[in-house]
Design an enzyme around this catalytic site. Sequence first.
Site, PDB file in Angstrom:
ATOM      1  N   ALA A 133     -13.577   1.235  -3.176  1.00  0.00           N
ATOM      2  CA  ALA A 133     -13.330   2.674  -3.112  1.00  0.00           C
ATOM      3  C   ALA A 133     -14.391   3.286  -2.198  1.00  0.00           C
ATOM      4  O   ALA A 133     -15.475   2.721  -2.025  1.00  0.00           O
ATOM      5  CB  ALA A 133     -13.427   3.268  -4.514  1.00  0.00           C
ATOM      6  N   GLU A 175      -9.290  -4.865  -6.443  1.00  0.00           N
ATOM      7  CA  GLU A 175      -8.293  -4.335  -7.395  1.00  0.00           C
ATOM      8  C   GLU A 175      -6.943  -4.123  -6.719  1.00  0.00           C
ATOM      9  O   GLU A 175      -5.887  -4.390  -7.301  1.00  0.00           O
ATOM     10  CB  GLU A 175      -8.799  -3.028  -8.023  1.00  0.00           C
ATOM     11  CG  GLU A 175      -9.896  -3.311  -9.042  1.00  0.00           C
ATOM     12  CD  GLU A 175     -10.666  -2.076  -9.458  1.00  0.00           C
ATOM     13  OE1 GLU A 175     -11.057  -1.299  -8.552  1.00  0.00           O
ATOM     14  OE2 GLU A 175     -10.895  -1.886 -10.649  1.00  0.00           O
ATOM     15  N   GLY A 216     -12.601  -1.724  -5.425  1.00  0.00           N
ATOM     16  CA  GLY A 216     -11.215  -1.246  -5.368  1.00  0.00           C
ATOM     17  C   GLY A 216     -10.357  -2.077  -4.418  1.00  0.00           C
ATOM     18  O   GLY A 216      -9.140  -2.170  -4.596  1.00  0.00           O
ATOM     19  N   GLU A 242     -19.529  -3.127  -8.383  1.00  0.00           N
ATOM     20  CA  GLU A 242     -19.738  -1.811  -9.013  1.00  0.00           C
ATOM     21  C   GLU A 242     -20.998  -1.737  -9.855  1.00  0.00           C
ATOM     22  O   GLU A 242     -21.650  -0.699  -9.930  1.00  0.00           O
ATOM     23  CB  GLU A 242     -18.524  -1.449  -9.891  1.00  0.00           C
ATOM     24  CG  GLU A 242     -17.302  -0.985  -9.116  1.00  0.00           C
ATOM     25  CD  GLU A 242     -16.397  -2.124  -8.676  1.00  0.00           C
ATOM     26  OE1 GLU A 242     -16.845  -3.295  -8.679  1.00  0.00           O
ATOM     27  OE2 GLU A 242     -15.239  -1.851  -8.308  1.00  0.00           O
TER      28      GLU A 242
END
Length: 256
Positions: free
Chosen positions: A64, A110, A107, A130
């Site tokens: 992200a 993911e 992300g 993260e």
Amino acid sequence: MNKFIKAYSEDGVGVIQLDRPEVLNALNRGMVEEIVAQLESFDRNELIRVIVLKGNEKAFAAGADIEEMLEETSLSLELLNPFAEWDKISLIKKPILAAVNGFALGGGFELALHCDLIIASEDAKFGFPEVKLGVLPGAGGTQFLTKVMGVRKALEWIWLGEQMTADVAHHYGVINRIVAPELVEEETMRLAHQLAKQAPISLRLIKEAVHAAADLTLLEGKLLERKNFYLAFSSEDQKEGMRAFTEKRPPSFRGR
Ligand code: CAA
């Protein structure tokens, strides 16, 4: 007009390319919205049978967008609920293949895990960094990885925040295939075109049943599979597939 992705189609395969190379395809909200809208559009398009998601040679996506998240608060996230957008990916009925070169982190990992099959280059790197940012995966990473690897291995990887090589990811069943970096796209498209020749309704009924296996009891899963098996018999493709077998010719499936 898309700002953060490119999209095109090729013989029944819809391709989405993440296109923010200057930040290793970091996923900002606009990019996620564009990916989801394009996936939904391909899913509705009768001419598309399989979808491919890809990045560039350096990154599938490095997570992200950290810049975008800097000023977020618990309340701003609760109100905006950005991860709700990701849930829509799990509702796509057609097969989605991820072609991963370089980094698939946070992300980005993911996003690959939301896909049905993952084809990666020998030097691809997967992981959840993260923990090093003082957060945790937020788009399903703890759940996807645990379902694939089991609790202990998932905890080890997510706690340490280290990058997993393609070999390790393959060993644990996180990815399907490993190929040379220059062959990732070719191999993914080859597989996508192979899938595009199968009966489209079978593909979607299989996708639903196999994904449900992770959440249902054996009996519930078998009932869903059975319902889908019976449903397949209302398609023209079932008649065509079985007739072609008895007539000793290749089937021609229309997705009806
Ligand atoms: N967000 C924003 N920008 C990013 C980014 C990200 N996730 N990842 C890389 N970039 C940017 C860098 O800031 C850099 O920009 P500048 O050129 O303007 O400095 C550019 O992309 C190139 O990156 P690097 O110079 O760092 O490239 P590198 O090859 O030296 O390192 C890397 C590559 C190891 C992937 C490193 O960029 C990195 O650690 N990126 C962050 C990875 C990360 O922490 N991802 C998790 C994000 S949180 C998340 O995803 C939460 C969730 O569950 C949804």
